[in-house]
Design a protein around this motif. Structure first.
Motif, PDB file in Angstrom:
ATOM      1  N   VAL A  99       0.837  -1.202   0.000  1.00  0.00           N
ATOM      2  CA  VAL A  99       0.000   0.000   0.000  1.00  0.00           C
ATOM      3  C   VAL A  99       0.871   1.250   0.000  1.00  0.00           C
ATOM      4  O   VAL A  99       0.638   2.196  -0.760  1.00  0.00           O
ATOM      5  N   ASP A 100       1.906   1.252   0.848  1.00  0.00           N
ATOM      6  CA  ASP A 100       2.773   2.422   0.976  1.00  0.00           C
ATOM      7  C   ASP A 100       3.557   2.702  -0.306  1.00  0.00           C
ATOM      8  O   ASP A 100       3.745   3.862  -0.691  1.00  0.00           O
ATOM      9  N   VAL A 101       4.025   1.626  -0.964  1.00  0.00           N
ATOM     10  CA  VAL A 101       4.900   1.796  -2.120  1.00  0.00           C
ATOM     11  C   VAL A 101       4.105   2.005  -3.413  1.00  0.00           C
ATOM     12  O   VAL A 101       4.387   2.919  -4.196  1.00  0.00           O
ATOM     13  N   PHE A 102       3.095   1.177  -3.647  1.00  0.00           N
ATOM     14  CA  PHE A 102       2.326   1.279  -4.889  1.00  0.00           C
ATOM     15  C   PHE A 102       1.215   2.327  -4.808  1.00  0.00           C
ATOM     16  O   PHE A 102       0.669   2.732  -5.826  1.00  0.00           O
ATOM     17  N   GLU A 103       0.867   2.731  -3.594  1.00  0.00           N
ATOM     18  CA  GLU A 103      -0.219   3.685  -3.366  1.00  0.00           C
ATOM     19  C   GLU A 103      -1.522   3.188  -3.996  1.00  0.00           C
ATOM     20  O   GLU A 103      -2.264   3.929  -4.636  1.00  0.00           O
ATOM     21  N   ILE A 104      -1.767   1.890  -3.807  1.00  0.00           N
ATOM     22  CA  ILE A 104      -2.982   1.232  -4.274  1.00  0.00           C
ATOM     23  C   ILE A 104      -3.625   0.555  -3.069  1.00  0.00           C
ATOM     24  O   ILE A 104      -2.940  -0.079  -2.265  1.00  0.00           O
ATOM     25  N   THR A 105      -4.936   0.690  -2.929  1.00  0.00           N
ATOM     26  CA  THR A 105      -5.655   0.004  -1.857  1.00  0.00           C
ATOM     27  C   THR A 105      -6.091  -1.365  -2.354  1.00  0.00           C
ATOM     28  O   THR A 105      -6.885  -1.457  -3.302  1.00  0.00           O
ATOM     29  N   PRO A 106      -5.592  -2.447  -1.762  1.00  0.00           N
ATOM     30  CA  PRO A 106      -5.996  -3.781  -2.213  1.00  0.00           C
ATOM     31  C   PRO A 106      -7.412  -4.102  -1.748  1.00  0.00           C
ATOM     32  O   PRO A 106      -7.964  -3.425  -0.879  1.00  0.00           O
ATOM     33  N   ASP A 107      -7.987  -5.146  -2.320  1.00  0.00           N
ATOM     34  CA  ASP A 107      -9.306  -5.601  -1.888  1.00  0.00           C
ATOM     35  C   ASP A 107      -9.236  -6.267  -0.512  1.00  0.00           C
ATOM     36  O   ASP A 107     -10.227  -6.289   0.221  1.00  0.00           O
ATOM     37  N   GLN A 108      -8.073  -6.797  -0.180  1.00  0.00           N
ATOM     38  CA  GLN A 108      -7.881  -7.459   1.108  1.00  0.00           C
ATOM     39  C   GLN A 108      -6.473  -7.161   1.606  1.00  0.00           C
ATOM     40  O   GLN A 108      -5.492  -7.426   0.910  1.00  0.00           O
ATOM     41  N   LEU A 109      -6.391  -6.588   2.799  1.00  0.00           N
ATOM     42  CA  LEU A 109      -5.097  -6.264   3.398  1.00  0.00           C
ATOM     43  C   LEU A 109      -4.668  -7.418   4.295  1.00  0.00           C
ATOM     44  O   LEU A 109      -5.404  -7.820   5.194  1.00  0.00           O
ATOM     45  N   GLU A 110      -3.490  -7.967   4.029  1.00  0.00           N
ATOM     46  CA  GLU A 110      -2.968  -9.098   4.794  1.00  0.00           C
ATOM     47  C   GLU A 110      -1.491  -8.862   5.097  1.00  0.00           C
ATOM     48  O   GLU A 110      -0.787  -8.247   4.302  1.00  0.00           O
ATOM     49  N   PRO A 111      -0.990  -9.391   6.224  1.00  0.00           N
ATOM     50  CA  PRO A 111       0.443  -9.279   6.521  1.00  0.00           C
ATOM     51  C   PRO A 111       1.235 -10.323   5.737  1.00  0.00           C
ATOM     52  O   PRO A 111       1.860 -11.228   6.310  1.00  0.00           O
ATOM     53  N   LEU A 112       1.217 -10.213   4.405  1.00  0.00           N
ATOM     54  CA  LEU A 112       1.908 -11.186   3.564  1.00  0.00           C
ATOM     55  C   LEU A 112       3.392 -11.218   3.899  1.00  0.00           C
ATOM     56  O   LEU A 112       4.030 -10.177   4.071  1.00  0.00           O
ATOM     57  N   SER A 113       3.945 -12.416   3.976  1.00  0.00           N
ATOM     58  CA  SER A 113       5.384 -12.584   4.183  1.00  0.00           C
ATOM     59  C   SER A 113       5.800 -13.852   3.450  1.00  0.00           C
ATOM     60  O   SER A 113       6.005 -14.909   4.042  1.00  0.00           O
ATOM     61  N   ILE A 114       5.894 -13.738   2.126  1.00  0.00           N
ATOM     62  CA  ILE A 114       6.142 -14.899   1.276  1.00  0.00           C
ATOM     63  C   ILE A 114       7.595 -15.335   1.389  1.00  0.00           C
ATOM     64  O   ILE A 114       8.508 -14.524   1.536  1.00  0.00           O
ATOM     65  N   GLU A 115       7.804 -16.631   1.292  1.00  0.00           N
ATOM     66  CA  GLU A 115       9.125 -17.253   1.371  1.00  0.00           C
ATOM     67  C   GLU A 115      10.116 -16.579   0.429  1.00  0.00           C
ATOM     68  O   GLU A 115       9.780 -16.228  -0.705  1.00  0.00           O
ATOM     69  N   ASN A 116      11.358 -16.373   0.917  1.00  0.00           N
ATOM     70  CA  ASN A 116      12.401 -15.778   0.091  1.00  0.00           C
ATOM     71  C   ASN A 116      13.299 -16.831  -0.561  1.00  0.00           C
ATOM     72  O   ASN A 116      14.407 -16.536  -1.004  1.00  0.00           O
ATOM     73  N   SER A 117      12.827 -18.062  -0.581  1.00  0.00           N
ATOM     74  CA  SER A 117      13.412 -19.122  -1.400  1.00  0.00           C
ATOM     75  C   SER A 117      12.249 -19.837  -2.079  1.00  0.00           C
ATOM     76  O   SER A 117      11.108 -19.408  -1.951  1.00  0.00           O
ATOM     77  N   SER A 118      12.507 -20.894  -2.801  1.00  0.00           N
ATOM     78  CA  SER A 118      11.487 -21.516  -3.641  1.00  0.00           C
ATOM     79  C   SER A 118      10.198 -21.803  -2.871  1.00  0.00           C
ATOM     80  O   SER A 118      10.227 -22.289  -1.741  1.00  0.00           O
ATOM     81  N   TYR A 119       9.073 -21.499  -3.503  1.00  0.00           N
ATOM     82  CA  TYR A 119       7.774 -21.726  -2.871  1.00  0.00           C
ATOM     83  C   TYR A 119       6.744 -22.066  -3.942  1.00  0.00           C
ATOM     84  O   TYR A 119       6.948 -21.826  -5.143  1.00  0.00           O
ATOM     85  N   THR A 120       5.641 -22.633  -3.492  1.00  0.00           N
ATOM     86  CA  THR A 120       4.506 -22.910  -4.363  1.00  0.00           C
ATOM     87  C   THR A 120       3.268 -22.283  -3.746  1.00  0.00           C
ATOM     88  O   THR A 120       3.016 -22.470  -2.553  1.00  0.00           O
ATOM     89  N   LEU A 121       2.520 -21.519  -4.528  1.00  0.00           N
ATOM     90  CA  LEU A 121       1.247 -20.975  -4.089  1.00  0.00           C
ATOM     91  C   LEU A 121       0.134 -21.867  -4.628  1.00  0.00           C
ATOM     92  O   LEU A 121       0.088 -22.142  -5.839  1.00  0.00           O
ATOM     93  N   VAL A 122      -0.745 -22.311  -3.725  1.00  0.00           N
ATOM     94  CA  VAL A 122      -1.849 -23.190  -4.106  1.00  0.00           C
ATOM     95  C   VAL A 122      -3.164 -22.515  -3.719  1.00  0.00           C
ATOM     96  O   VAL A 122      -3.387 -22.220  -2.543  1.00  0.00           O
ATOM     97  N   LEU A 123      -4.006 -22.260  -4.711  1.00  0.00           N
ATOM     98  CA  LEU A 123      -5.337 -21.701  -4.473  1.00  0.00           C
ATOM     99  C   LEU A 123      -6.313 -22.861  -4.318  1.00  0.00           C
ATOM    100  O   LEU A 123      -6.480 -23.658  -5.251  1.00  0.00           O
ATOM    101  N   ARG A 124      -6.953 -22.950  -3.152  1.00  0.00           N
ATOM    102  CA  ARG A 124      -7.886 -24.054  -2.877  1.00  0.00           C
ATOM    103  C   ARG A 124      -9.280 -23.509  -2.608  1.00  0.00           C
ATOM    104  O   ARG A 124      -9.439 -22.478  -1.946  1.00  0.00           O
ATOM    105  N   ASP A 125     -10.283 -24.250  -3.104  1.00  0.00           N
ATOM    106  CA  ASP A 125     -11.665 -23.880  -2.841  1.00  0.00           C
ATOM    107  C   ASP A 125     -12.086 -24.366  -1.456  1.00  0.00           C
ATOM    108  O   ASP A 125     -11.271 -24.925  -0.707  1.00  0.00           O
TER     109      ASP A 125
END
Length: 218
Positions: A99-125
């Protein structure tokens, strides 16, 4: 007569169903690593021709380095209630640094802290079915057992990519986003216009058993 009534009933149900239950939602764009404090976001996109209710879906971050913890769910985020994506619709999740850097308000604010080495994102219903899987890798990346990526990205030389975006919204190929500067010039995070709820109104769903979460800061 019974057969006719049954057909009429089915037609009425089909006509009044407001959304499709599944399908067509992709992880369209991600930034998980930048210079200084990580400016992170995850953008979802509805590539189908039907509206999809994604309320309560989760995005898992799965450890994907070649090590003993490969396959461990490091973190997960639950989509807010009442979110229906129309065809061609976006849903943007971002952290405060985003938010601070892009100056865009997301639809959902979360304390994202994604892995800084290999990772997989899985979207589940809400049934736990994987709807979309993105594998992001450095030179030590290994896809966790049981996961089949819809898209694989990296490495960026010998490093983990800062992020990626599908070359066309909902497409099957992707390009790596810049690690520096912030904001990445090629990034195109797009909110869908959903109101960000007050923290007290966010309902946390019981996904801990499904996700097998081990929370840790990276």
């Amino acid at each position: 007569m019974k057969k006719i009534l049954t057909l009429v009933f089915v037609a009425l149900v089909a006509a009044t169903a407001p959304t499709a239950s599944l399908g067509g939602i992709v992880i369209n764009e991600v930034i998980g690593s930048t210079t200084s404090a990580d400016t992170e976001f995850i953008e979802l996109f509805n590539s189908s021709d039907m509206s999809v209710d994604i309320s309560g879906w989760i995005i898992q971050e799965v450890e994907s380095d070649d090590q003993a913890s490969n396959g461990t769910v490091d973190d997960f985020w639950t989509i807010n209630n009442g979110i229906v994506l129309d065809p061609g619709g976006f849903y943007l999740i971002g952290n405060q640094e985003f938010v601070d850097v892009f100056e865009i308000t997301p639809d959902q604010l979360e304390p994202l802290s994604i892995e800084n080495s290999s990772y997989t994102l899985v979207l589940r219903d809400t049934l736990g079915t994987a709807q979309y899987t993105a594998f992001v890798s450095d030179t030590d990346g290994v896809v966790p057992t049981g996961l089949t990526p819809d898209i694989s990205i990296g490495p960026d030389g010998t490093f983990l990519p800062a992020g990626f975006r599908l070359d066309s919204d909902g497409g099957t190929t992707a390009s790596i986003l810049e690690f520096s500067p912030r904001p990445a010039p090629s990034a195109t995070p797009t909110p869908g216009g959903f109101a960000v709820p007050e923290p007290s109104s966010v309902v946390l769903l019981g996904w801990v058993g499904l996700a097998g979460v081990v929370r840790r800061r990276k």
